[in-house]
Scaffold this motif. Structure first.
Motif, short mmCIF file in Angstrom:
data_model
loop_
_atom_site.label_atom_id
_atom_site.label_comp_id
_atom_site.label_asym_id
_atom_site.label_seq_id
_atom_site.Cartn_x
_atom_site.Cartn_y
_atom_site.Cartn_z
N GLY A 1 12.65 47.96 -14.00
CA GLY A 1 13.36 47.00 -13.15
C GLY A 1 14.36 46.16 -13.93
N ARG A 2 14.89 45.15 -13.26
CA ARG A 2 15.90 44.30 -13.88
C ARG A 2 15.38 43.56 -15.11
NH1 ARG A 2 19.07 41.30 -8.83
NH2 ARG A 2 19.95 43.21 -7.90
N SER A 3 14.10 43.26 -15.13
CA SER A 3 13.50 42.57 -16.28
C SER A 3 13.12 43.53 -17.39
CB SER A 3 12.26 41.77 -15.83
OG SER A 3 12.61 40.79 -14.89
N ARG A 4 13.53 44.80 -17.25
CA ARG A 4 13.28 45.86 -18.23
C ARG A 4 11.78 46.09 -18.44
NH1 ARG A 4 18.28 45.49 -20.82
NH2 ARG A 4 18.05 47.42 -21.98
N VAL A 5 11.02 46.06 -17.37
CA VAL A 5 9.59 46.39 -17.40
C VAL A 5 9.34 47.50 -16.39
CG1 VAL A 5 8.86 44.08 -18.12
CG2 VAL A 5 9.04 44.61 -15.68
N PRO A 6 8.29 48.31 -16.60
CA PRO A 6 8.01 49.44 -15.68
C PRO A 6 7.39 48.96 -14.38
CG PRO A 6 6.36 49.35 -17.42
CD PRO A 6 7.38 48.29 -17.75
N VAL A 7 8.22 48.63 -13.42
CA VAL A 7 7.78 47.97 -12.19
C VAL A 7 6.83 48.83 -11.37
CG1 VAL A 7 8.55 46.98 -10.00
CG2 VAL A 7 9.88 46.58 -12.07
N VAL A 8 7.16 50.10 -11.17
CA VAL A 8 6.31 50.97 -10.35
C VAL A 8 4.93 51.13 -10.99
CG1 VAL A 8 6.07 53.27 -9.37
CG2 VAL A 8 8.31 52.18 -9.42
N SER A 9 4.90 51.25 -12.32
CA SER A 9 3.61 51.36 -13.02
C SER A 9 2.79 50.08 -12.88
CB SER A 9 3.86 51.66 -14.50
OG SER A 9 4.24 53.01 -14.68
N ILE A 10 3.45 48.93 -12.89
CA ILE A 10 2.74 47.67 -12.70
C ILE A 10 2.14 47.60 -11.30
CG2 ILE A 10 3.05 45.16 -12.52
CD1 ILE A 10 5.20 45.42 -14.72
N LEU A 11 2.90 48.01 -10.30
CA LEU A 11 2.40 47.99 -8.92
C LEU A 11 1.23 48.96 -8.75
CD1 LEU A 11 5.78 47.83 -6.94
CD2 LEU A 11 4.18 45.97 -7.43
N LEU A 12 1.29 50.11 -9.43
CA LEU A 12 0.16 51.05 -9.38
C LEU A 12 -1.10 50.41 -9.98
CD1 LEU A 12 -0.98 53.90 -8.88
CD2 LEU A 12 -0.20 54.50 -11.19
N ALA A 13 -0.95 49.70 -11.09
CA ALA A 13 -2.10 49.03 -11.72
C ALA A 13 -2.72 48.01 -10.76
CB ALA A 13 -1.68 48.36 -13.02
N PHE A 14 -1.88 47.31 -10.01
CA PHE A 14 -2.37 46.34 -9.03
C PHE A 14 -3.18 47.04 -7.94
CE2 PHE A 14 -1.58 44.49 -4.79
CZ PHE A 14 -2.29 43.30 -4.93
N VAL A 15 -2.65 48.11 -7.39
CA VAL A 15 -3.32 48.82 -6.29
C VAL A 15 -4.66 49.39 -6.73
CG1 VAL A 15 -3.17 50.80 -4.75
CG2 VAL A 15 -1.16 49.34 -5.08
N VAL A 16 -4.68 50.06 -7.89
CA VAL A 16 -5.93 50.66 -8.38
C VAL A 16 -6.95 49.58 -8.72
CG1 VAL A 16 -6.96 52.09 -10.18
CG2 VAL A 16 -4.75 52.73 -9.20
N GLY A 17 -6.48 48.46 -9.30
CA GLY A 17 -7.38 47.36 -9.60
C GLY A 17 -8.03 46.79 -8.34
N GLU A 18 -7.25 46.69 -7.28
CA GLU A 18 -7.80 46.22 -6.00
C GLU A 18 -8.87 47.18 -5.48
OE1 GLU A 18 -6.80 43.39 -3.56
OE2 GLU A 18 -6.91 42.85 -5.67
N ILE A 19 -8.59 48.47 -5.57
CA ILE A 19 -9.55 49.47 -5.09
C ILE A 19 -10.85 49.40 -5.88
CG2 ILE A 19 -9.97 51.95 -4.87
CD1 ILE A 19 -6.96 52.28 -4.35
N ALA A 20 -10.75 49.07 -7.19
CA ALA A 20 -11.93 49.04 -8.06
C ALA A 20 -12.94 47.98 -7.65
CB ALA A 20 -11.50 48.82 -9.51
N PHE A 21 -12.51 46.94 -6.94
CA PHE A 21 -13.45 45.91 -6.50
C PHE A 21 -14.50 46.46 -5.54
CE2 PHE A 21 -9.89 42.75 -7.36
CZ PHE A 21 -10.53 42.19 -8.46
N LEU A 22 -14.17 47.57 -4.86
CA LEU A 22 -15.09 48.08 -3.84
C LEU A 22 -16.31 48.78 -4.43
CD1 LEU A 22 -12.42 49.30 -1.26
CD2 LEU A 22 -13.63 47.11 -1.34
N PRO A 23 -16.13 49.81 -5.30
CA PRO A 23 -17.33 50.45 -5.86
C PRO A 23 -17.95 49.68 -7.03
CG PRO A 23 -15.38 51.55 -6.68
CD PRO A 23 -14.91 50.53 -5.68
N PHE A 24 -17.20 48.73 -7.63
CA PHE A 24 -17.71 47.98 -8.78
C PHE A 24 -17.55 46.48 -8.51
CE2 PHE A 24 -15.93 51.96 -10.53
CZ PHE A 24 -17.10 52.54 -11.01
N PRO A 25 -18.37 45.91 -7.61
CA PRO A 25 -18.15 44.52 -7.18
C PRO A 25 -18.77 43.46 -8.09
CG PRO A 25 -19.97 45.47 -5.96
CD PRO A 25 -19.47 46.55 -6.88
N SER A 26 -19.15 43.81 -9.33
CA SER A 26 -19.70 42.81 -10.25
C SER A 26 -19.31 43.15 -11.68
CB SER A 26 -21.23 42.75 -10.13
OG SER A 26 -21.83 43.92 -10.70
#
Length: 551
Positions: free
Chosen positions: A351-376
């Motif tokens: 992106g404009r800030s010279r960081v891998p934006v799509v990869s960052i968004l993927l990390a957010f989505v997968v991290g959110e999903i991880a709360f479901l099978p690993f809630p502690s």
């Protein structure tokens, strides 16, 4: 050869590069900030319950083993300063198939750290009276409630926004939080040792080692190894370092030394501050049933309520700072694998800030999903430790292979006694994997198979003429290694059938590891292919030349 445009240039090529803006202190604090996270808040209690006072031996053993792995990473990071290095070092030595396997394990481990750090924050927040009474972020067993899941998602969103805004902001915020995260544990050590230190605790509840060597080993994946993870985060961001050849190795070594010393002092202070009456029979419940904030509880018990308040504040700062950095590391790993065409190409978009934006968004989505099978927090630690062991194992074997096949390259830092310590590092990583337990290991094997499905789908989307060879011959050792380790775990003492006798199980792991290591080194790609792979990546990343060399 014409030198490629600098990473910060405005050329068409430079516009696609990461921005080299991080110096030594930024890199060092990135690694140190990753090491000092939820591990110091929750790890001491977990390991003391499993190993008693002998948990000190667990810390020494883990730090020794991880120090070897850290030094191997330090040489690789200084020699090949590429973003997402843990995925790319095996790629340079063995080709895309091995590189993908290492990268996939690295990414899985890194992408799960952000949610686990958020869960640690909520574990401490739940100990605050008004939070517990009005919000209830945790169930009695330590898992997230509906409200807890909402708050956790807010934390993840904040991590994402900071990462998208740019690496300079990330480095600046992390440097500040790393200083705080180091100061508060040191203050905790001083206060607890001054106000309440009972030397008799180190032989109470069944003696120094109430569960013997088994307890010492079992404590490693229960929180000790997890706490010391993170030294390689400076290497993941090497593509954004101003002077990577000089700074990477120093940053990793300094961060590892500071983190190890701090964790040892914390464990000593924790054991010494416990109420001796709680240890008369065993170490099963040293601070109270359902207590997920042990240091704050101890501070209150010794009359330092002000310290408990500081600890509750730090319970947000420490894990949050670590989660922030790991989201950045996970994004650089998927960015690196996208560049290698083993994950979808959109992950390389900057992106404009010279960081891998799509990869960052993927990390957010997968991290959110991880709360479901690993809630502690506890549910995630074993799996993350097992994945980290596999990730770390690739570094020493890649280092050994690259020294053989790419020995003429300038190495600003060299692992001492490399021919001995490289195979030793591979053995250490496999021992940690074995001690993580069969339950975590077989699940990781399933995750590895899922990764290869992703790889196959990615390659189907690439025109046949553009697909690079996978170097299957150089990868012949990987599946026998992983399958063999899972099989040993199946019959071992840590979650398996215990068919393997005591100590002989460790001998089997060591002998098997050495056989795999030397086989892998012999299967490495030839020197000309290694050089071509490294040169291609360096040009794409605009790697600064080593001092005194021409480009």
């Amino acid at each position: 050869m014409t030198r490629p445009a600098a990473a910060g240039s405005n050329s068409a090529t430079g516009a696609h590069h990461l921005h080299r803006a991080v110096g030594f202190w930024g890199l060092m604090f990135i690694s140190l900030g990753s090491i000092i996270g939820s591990g110091w808040l929750l790890g001491a209690l977990t390991t003391a319950v499993i190993a008693g006072p002998a948990s000190l031996v667990s810390w020494v053993l883990a730090s020794t083993m991880l120090a070897v792995l850290a030094l191997a990473h330090a040489e690789l990071g200084a020699t090949y300063p590429i973003a997402g290095g843990t995925a790319r070092f095996p790629f340079f030595a063995f080709g895309p198939l091995v590189g993908f396997t290492a990268g996939w394990m690295s990414w899985l481990r890194s992408v799960l750290i952000s949610p686990i750090e958020v869960e640690a924050t909520l574990s401490y927040m739940d100990r605050i009276g008004w939070v517990h009474d009005r919000v209830r972020v945790l169930h009695p067993n330590g898992t997230l409630t509906g409200a807890g899941l909402v708050i956790a998602s807010v934390f993840m969103l904040i991590f994402t926004i900071i990462n998208v805004l740019g690496v300079r902001l990330l480095s600046g915020i992390n440097s500040v939080t790393a200083v705080v995260k180091t100061a508060v544990p040191l203050l905790t050590v001083v206060v607890l040792m001054t106000l309440a230190f009972h030397g008799s605790n180190f032989t109470a509840g069944g003696g120094f080692a109430p569960h013997g060597a088994h307890g010492v080993f079992a404590a490693l994946p229960a929180g000790v190894v997890f706490a010391l993870l993170g030294f390689e985060q400076a290497i993941q961001l090497a593509g954004e370092a101003r002077d990577p050849q000089r700074d990477i190795s120093r940053a990793v070594i300094v961060a590892m030394a500071v983190g190890t010393a701090l964790y040892l002092l914390l464990q000593i202070a924790f054991i010494g501050a416990l109420d001796p009456d709680a240890l008369t029979r065993s170490w099963d419940n040293p601070v109270g049933e359902g207590n997920f904030g042990p240091y704050a509880t101890l501070a209150t018990a010794v009359g330092a309520g002000w310290l408990a308040t500081i600890l509750y504040v730090d319970a947000v700062i420490s894990p949050a700072g670590t989660g922030l950095v790991y989201m950045a590391g996970a994004a650089r790993l998927s960015y690196a694998m996208g560049r290698e065409r083993v994950l979808p190409r959109p992950l390389t978009q900057v992106g404009r800030s010279r960081v891998p934006v799509v990869s960052i968004l993927l990390a957010f989505v997968v991290g959110e999903i991880a709360f479901l099978p690993f809630p502690s927090w506890q549910a995630l630690v074993g799996v993350v430790t097992s994945a980290a062991a596999v990730m770390y194992a690739f570094a020493p074997v890649a280092l050994h292979a690259l020294r053989v096949q790419d020995g003429g390259r300038n190495r600003p830092y060299r692992l001492p006694a490399g021919p001995v310590l490289a195979p030793a590092g591979f053995v250490f990583a496999n021992l940690i994997f074995y001690w993580s337990g069969y339950e975590a290991d077989w699940k990781l094997g399933i995750a590895a198979l899922l990764g290869f499905l992703v790889l196959a789908l990615t390659r189907r989307g690439i025109p046949a003429a553009e697909r690079s060879g996978l170097r299957a011959r150089s990868a012949l050792w990987v599946w026998p290694w992983l399958g063999g380790m899972i099989l040993i775990g199946r019959f071992g003492r840590y979650g398996g059938t215990r068919a393997l006798p005591d100590w002989w199980d460790l001998v089997i792991v060591i002998v098997f590891s050495l056989a795999v290591h030397y086989t892998a080194v012999r299967l490495a790609m030839p020197p000309e292919d290694v050089d071509a792979a490294v040169q291609h990546e360096e040009e794409g990343e605009s790697v600064p030349p080593a001092p005194g060399t021409a480009r």
